[in-house]
Design an enzyme around this catalytic site. Structure first.
Site, PDB file in Angstrom:
ATOM      1  N   HIS A 148      -0.028 -13.289  -2.012  1.00 40.67           N
ATOM      2  CA  HIS A 148       0.140 -13.470  -0.566  1.00 40.67           C
ATOM      3  C   HIS A 148      -1.162 -13.140   0.152  1.00 40.67           C
ATOM      4  O   HIS A 148      -2.083 -12.577  -0.440  1.00 40.67           O
ATOM      5  CB  HIS A 148       1.250 -12.550  -0.044  1.00 40.67           C
ATOM      6  N   ASP A 197      -2.304 -11.251   3.988  1.00 40.41           N
ATOM      7  CA  ASP A 197      -1.729 -10.415   5.045  1.00 40.41           C
ATOM      8  C   ASP A 197      -1.912 -11.113   6.385  1.00 40.41           C
ATOM      9  O   ASP A 197      -3.016 -11.558   6.706  1.00 40.41           O
ATOM     10  CB  ASP A 197      -2.411  -9.042   5.086  1.00 40.41           C
ATOM     11  N   HIS A 240      -4.001 -11.991  -2.510  1.00 39.21           N
ATOM     12  CA  HIS A 240      -3.983 -10.891  -3.471  1.00 39.21           C
ATOM     13  C   HIS A 240      -2.575 -10.675  -4.001  1.00 39.21           C
ATOM     14  O   HIS A 240      -1.604 -11.212  -3.463  1.00 39.21           O
ATOM     15  CB  HIS A 240      -4.531  -9.595  -2.841  1.00 39.21           C
ATOM     16  N   ARG A 287       2.331   3.181 -10.281  1.00 38.05           N
ATOM     17  CA  ARG A 287       1.275   2.925  -9.302  1.00 38.05           C
ATOM     18  C   ARG A 287       1.811   3.214  -7.909  1.00 38.05           C
ATOM     19  O   ARG A 287       2.905   2.776  -7.551  1.00 38.05           O
ATOM     20  CB  ARG A 287       0.790   1.474  -9.392  1.00 38.05           C
TER      21      ARG A 287
END
Length: 325
Positions: free
Chosen positions: A209, A211, A266, A277
Site C-alpha cells: 500500500h 499512505d 511498502h 515485530r
C-alpha cells in the site's frame, strides 16, 4: 491507498513477488544535526525513494525502550482484555482486518487519536502518557523535516511552514498506530504456512500500500519485515534500525509537490518464526477540510497540475479512512 492483496488461504494473506527481493543498504540516512546537508539529502530521498531514515533526532532511547516495553505488555494481555479497547470505531484495538477491502494480514494493532484529550478504553494510564509524549516528539520532528523540504524546494522562502502548518493545526487529522506482528506459528499452523513458503509465496504481515497522508514516521524494534518498492518494481527489504526513525512520503505530499516526490509503496512480510515485530507509526494528516492540490509556489511557468483538486476528507474516505496505512 491500500492495494488489494491476492486471495487469502485459511485467513493467511499471501502473494507472489513479481521481482526478486533483497536487502537494500542504500536507504538515505539523514543526520538531523547537520541542517544544510540534511535538507539536500531529504529532498533527494523524497524524489528517488519516497523514503529515508533520520538519525540524531534527539529522542532518547531510554524513553523509546520504555514505550516499546509498555506496548509489548499490552499485546501480551489475554485476547478478551485487548478487545476491551476495540473494535476500532475508528480508534481502538483491531486484529488482522486492516484495509477497506478486508485486507487480512498476520498482525494485530492499536489505532489511537493524537488528540491528547482523547481516551481509549482498556489502555493503561502509563501507556497513554507515553504515547502522548511520543506523539509530541515525533510531531515536532515531522514539522522540522517539512520545513526543511519547503526551504529546499524554495516554496517557503517567506513562509517556510507552508507544509508544517498543516500538521501543527489543532484540527490536523493525524493518528498513531502500533502494529504487532506475532511470530509465525509453528506446530499445527505450520502445515498451512510451509506450502506457501516453499512455493515462493510470502506471508503478509501488512499488504502492499501507500499512505494517503502527507507523511508517515515509522519506529520499529530490531526485527526485519519492512519492504519498499523501487521505481523499477523491485521489492527490497529495509534493514531494521531500532535507533532511527523512518519517514515515508504519502499520497498527499506527492500531489502537493505535483509529482516531484514519490509516494512509496511498502509492505511488511511476517516470515520470522522466532521474533515478533513491533512498529509504531505516526500519520501526519492535514485538517479534513484542507484542499489537496499542487502548491502554486511550486509550479514553474507553464507547468500544469497533474492532479484534480480534492479535500483531505474526500480522499481519506476514498482510501478507507483511518484503517489505511
Amino acid at each position: 491507498m491500500v492495494v488489494l492483496s491476492q486471495p487469502v488461504l485459511d485467513n493467511f494473506a499471501h502473494f507472489e513477488t513479481c521481482k526478486p527481493t533483497g536487502e537494500i543498504n542504500i536507504i538515505p540516512a539523514v543526520d538531523l544535526s547537520d541542517y544544510s546537508n540534511a535538507k539536500k539529502l531529504i529532498l533527494e530521498a523524497c524524489k528517488e525513494f519516497g523514503f529515508f531514515k533520520v538519525t540524531n533526532h534527539g529522542v532518547s532511547m531510554e524513553f523509546l525502550d520504555r514505550l516499546e516495553s509498555e506496548v509489548v505488555e499490552f499485546f501480551k494481555l489475554p485476547q478478551q482484555e485487548k478487545e476491551k479497547s476495540g473494535p476500532p470505531s475508528p480508534f481502538g484495538y483491531g486484529n488482522k482486518k486492516i484495509g477497506p477491502n478486508g485486507d487480512v494480514g498476520w498482525v494485530e494493532y492499536l489505532l489511537l487519536s493524537t488528540d491528547s484529550k482523547s481516551i481509549c478504553p482498556g489502555i493503561s494510564d502509563t501507556l497513554w502518557c507515553l504515547v502522548n509524549e511520543y506523539v509530541c516528539a515525533v510531531r515536532k520532528m515531522v514539522c522540522e523535516v517539512l520545513e526543511m523540504i519547503a526551504e529546499e524546494l524554495k516554496i517557503g522562502s517567506n513562509n517556510k511552514d507552508v507544509l508544517s502548518k498543516l500538521i501543527k493545526n489543532e484540527k490536523s487529522d493525524s493518528c498513531f498506530r502500533v502494529n504487532h506482528y506475532p511470530p509465525c506459528p509453528d506446530n499445527n499452523h505450520h502445515q498451512i504456512l510451509q506450502p506457501l513458503l516453499m512455493n515462493g509465496q510470502d506471508l503478509i504481515g501488512f499488504g502492499e500500500h501507500t499512505d494517503p497522508q502527507i507523511i508517515s514516521v515509522v519506529k520499529s524494534n530490531n526485527t526485519s519485515g519492512l519492504q519498499i518498492c523501487l521505481k523499477d518494481g523491485t521489492w527490497v527489504a529495509v534493514p531494521p534500525d531500532p535507533t532511527s526513525f523512518f519517514f515515508i512520503v504519502g499520497d498527499s505530499l506527492q500531489v502537493m509537490t505535483n509529482g516531484r516526490f514519490r509516494s512509496v509503496k511498502h509492505r511488511v512480510l511476517a516470515g520470522d518464526s522466532v521474533k515478533s515485530r513491533v512498529s509504531m507509526i505516526y500519520f501526519g494528516g492535514p485538517p479534513l477540510s484542507e484542499k489537496i492540490t499542487p502548491l502554486p509556489s511550486i509550479l514553474e511557468e507553464g507547468e500544469v497540475s497533474l492532479y484534480k483538486e480534492f479535500t483531505w476528507s474526500e480522499y481519506k474516505n476514498a482510501a478507507g479512512g483511518d484503517k489505511v496505512g
